[in-house]
Design an enzyme around this catalytic site. Structure first.
Site, PDB file in Angstrom:
ATOM      1  N   CYS A 395       0.813  -1.215   0.000  1.00  0.00           N
ATOM      2  CA  CYS A 395       0.000   0.000   0.000  1.00  0.00           C
ATOM      3  C   CYS A 395       0.850   1.270   0.000  1.00  0.00           C
ATOM      4  CB  CYS A 395      -1.005  -0.037   1.148  1.00  0.00           C
ATOM      5  SG  CYS A 395      -2.418   1.006   0.790  1.00  0.00           S
ATOM      6  N   HIS A 521      -3.862  -5.080   0.415  1.00  0.00           N
ATOM      7  CA  HIS A 521      -3.292  -5.584   1.675  1.00  0.00           C
ATOM      8  C   HIS A 521      -3.383  -7.108   1.756  1.00  0.00           C
ATOM      9  CE1 HIS A 521      -2.798  -1.715   3.788  1.00  0.00           C
ATOM     10  NE2 HIS A 521      -3.746  -1.324   2.965  1.00  0.00           N
ATOM     11  N   GLU A 523      -1.985  -9.087   3.706  1.00  0.00           N
ATOM     12  CA  GLU A 523      -1.931  -9.608   5.081  1.00  0.00           C
ATOM     13  C   GLU A 523      -3.311  -9.925   5.653  1.00  0.00           C
ATOM     14  OE1 GLU A 523      -1.269  -6.551   4.119  1.00  0.00           O
ATOM     15  OE2 GLU A 523      -1.916  -5.038   5.574  1.00  0.00           O
TER      16      GLU A 523
HETATM   17  N1  GLN Z   1      -1.839   6.810   2.690  1.00  0.00           N
HETATM   18  C1  GLN Z   1      -1.953   6.027   1.489  1.00  0.00           C
HETATM   19  C2  GLN Z   1      -3.299   6.197   0.822  1.00  0.00           C
HETATM   20  O1  GLN Z   1      -4.234   6.624   1.453  1.00  0.00           O
HETATM   21  C3  GLN Z   1      -1.692   4.566   1.773  1.00  0.00           C
HETATM   22  C4  GLN Z   1      -2.738   3.933   2.610  1.00  0.00           C
HETATM   23  C5  GLN Z   1      -2.303   2.627   3.222  1.00  0.00           C
HETATM   24  O2  GLN Z   1      -1.118   2.309   3.239  1.00  0.00           O
HETATM   25  N2  GLN Z   1      -3.232   1.870   3.755  1.00  0.00           N
HETATM   26  O3  GLN Z   1      -3.455   5.896  -0.323  1.00  0.00           O
END
Ligand code: GLN
Length: 551
Positions: A395, A521, A523
């Site tokens: 992410c 994600h 995970e």
């Molecule tokens: N801050 C980044 C976004 O909002 C990544 C978000 C995250 O890592 N969950 O896109």
């Protein structure tokens, strides 16, 4: 007819009530029952999405996009099931519904009160889960500790639910998890705190059917007798939950302690068992599988070190799902995976990464928000790319690897994510178009499971062996398509994208042992015996690299 098990907590928080709940669910599922779990969080937030991981640990994301407490992650992992937003009830959700109904005029003429309106709404939500899932057993974990003002309406609702279900029918039981401290000086197990917290529960009108005593060691017979006498529960209903080496051992400990039998007796479950075919075979089979998993988990034959670079590294709970995903890989590969938590801010500056990552066999960059430590993560990614250090960037990690590549390979020195620098001439990471105009922060990100197309001929495809995958998301920013072709022509491959091809979902580098980023994600979907493919191949690439170096 669904049966209910309500799990309360006494004396203090952090006793591992969530793990007891998950473990019991696992044991009942192994017996052949269908089980679901509800977590009650007595805070006024509507969901966990607006909370800082420093305060509350990781925010877990369900497939339907609801942002929830990390306990639901444990339920999913132990029960091997996908939960939905309705499985998390918070004070905020309950009050919001009641207040909206009041405004709509649904209670016209009435004074709207905690009892019965709030309590009715709580129980309506519980019944909704029971009816919609149709499972044999719903586990309900009450967050917080008995005696907390916040938890009162929920305990009152539980008392009413008990009455509604009918005491004599054995369809609802209460399990109270409490602390049995041991005085170091004399080594004696003290039951007074348990007595007090059971007393507090009984004042509310709830009598526990089973008491689970968390203690350093197993509860002694005399301790059990005392708890039985003072708390009015039979001796066989006092269960020890001693400190465990790892959470995956807890179901077996509780089973040996007789928790499953006790629960089944109290809920009159053997009757149901008879109706189900083959349950004994399934039970031994399922617990056998779990034991094998545990055996592999507890007896590693090799060892690797992974640096996890984040900004909440002081609080272990902030990265629970990453840790568990690595634990699932640990069991599958019989590898001890040591996680070294590196504070991203400490990496900033020329020698930071060299110093802090020199002993690491792999780099894991999890998601994150806010600009603190961002440059440190970029430096770490640069170090890992140049030095062939296996890397999984998730992410925010994915987004920052695009920034790093744009700056140092493509040549856009000032490239950045619009999230951290609104004036950058090269916003290689930009706000998602659907985010424009959104000014409310709660539950408004791109959230939940979505289909992703994996490009054939890439490492990503090799890993997933599939063209279409489903993974969970939580973000507001994305790769800016204006830069995509230029980045790709410099050697970074976007190996997966959204179904409309507008969202880049994965990236990789060819001339690197393992350098993979993902916007989603992985995970959140990793489970015991079914490690997330990206984590699994990340760990395997480290093992391959290490064995190659040895030869
Ligand atoms: N801050 C980044 C976004 O909002 C990544 C978000 C995250 O890592 N969950 O896109």
């Amino acid at each position: 007819m669904t049966k209910f098990i309500i799990i309360t907590g006494g004396v203090m928080s952090g006793l591992g009530k969530g793990v007891v709940t998950s473990s019991l669910g696992k044991l009942l599922k192994a017996k052949g029952f269908s089980v679901s779990a509800i977590k009650i969080d007595p805070y006024l937030n509507c969901d966990a999405g607006t909370m800082n991981p420093f305060e509350h640990g990781e925010v877990f994301v369900l497939k339907d996009g609801t942002e929830v407490d990390l306990d639901l992650g444990n339920y999913e992992r132990f029960l091997d099931t996908d939960l939905i937003g309705k499985d998390n009830i918070t004070t905020g959700k309950v009050y919001r519904t009641v207040i909206e109904k009041e405004r709509a005029g649904d209670y016209l003429g009435k004074t709207v009160q905690i009892i019965p309106h709030i309590t009715d709404e709580i129980n309506r939500r519980i019944w909704e889960v029971a009816d919609e899932t149709g499972v044999d057993i719903v586990l309900i974990e009450m967050g917080g500790t008995v005696g907390d003002i916040e938890g009162m309406p929920f305990l009152e609702a539980a008392r009413q639910l008990h009455m509604e279900v009918g005491e004599e029918k054995n369809d609802l039981i209460f399990i109270h998890t409490t602390l049995v401290p041991m005085l170091d000086v004399v080594g004696e197990q003290k039951t007074k705190p348990t007595q007090h917290s059971v007393k507090a529960l009984r004042e509310i009108g709830i009598e526990p059917d089973i008491v689970v005593g968390r203690c350093k060691n197993k509860l002694e017979e005399s301790t059990k007798r005392k708890i039985s006498l003072f708390c009015d529960v039979p001796e066989d209903a006092v269960i020890s939950s001693p400190d465990a080496e790892n959470i995956y051992r807890v179901p077996l400990i509780l089973q040996d302690e007789g928790l499953t039998d006790c629960v089944m007796k109290r809920l009159n479950l053997p009757e149901i068992l008879k109706e189900k075919e083959d349950t004994t075979v399934k039970e031994s089979h399922r617990m056998e599988e779990w034991k094998n998993f545990l055996d592999r988990f507890e007896n590693p034959t090799s060892k690797i070190d992974i640096a996890l670079v984040g900004k909440y590294t002081d609080l272990e709970d902030a990265y629970v799902s990453h840790e568990q995903a690595l634990n699932h890989c640990r069991a599958e590969t019989k590898t001890q995976i040591n996680i070294k938590y590196v504070e991203s801010e400490d990496l900033e500056g020329e020698n930071g990464p060299k110093e802090l990552l020199k002993d690491a066999d792999g780099l894991l960059i999890p998601g994150g928000f806010g600009d603190r430590g961002v440059e440190g993560k970029i430096d770490a990614l640069n170090y890992a790319r140049v030095n062939q250090l296996p890397t999984l960037a998730i992410c925010l990690g994915f987004q920052l690897s695009v920034v790093e590549f744009a700056r140092n390979v493509v040549g856009y020195e000032k490239a950045h994510s619009y999230e951290f620098d609104e004036k950058t001439p090269d916003p290689v990471i930009d706000l998602l178009p659907m985010q424009r105009g959104i000014d409310k922060m709660g539950g408004t990100m791109r959230l939940g499971a979505e289909k992703i197309i994996v490009k054939e001929g890439t490492k990503a495809y090799e890993i997933y062996q599939e063209n279409e995958i489903i993974e969970r998301h939580r973000h507001r920013y994305e790769v800016n398509l204006d830069y995509k072709d230029e980045i790709e022509s410099n050697g970074m491959v976007f190996s997966a994208h959204s179904t409309n091809e507008k969202r880049m979902e994965m990236l990789e580098l060819e001339d690197h042992p393992f350098y993979i980023g993902c916007q989603f994600h992985p995970e959140f979907q990793s489970r015991p015996m079914k490690p997330a493919p990206l984590f699994f191949s990340f760990v395997n690439s480290i093992l391959d690299k290490k064995s190659g170096e040895k030869e």
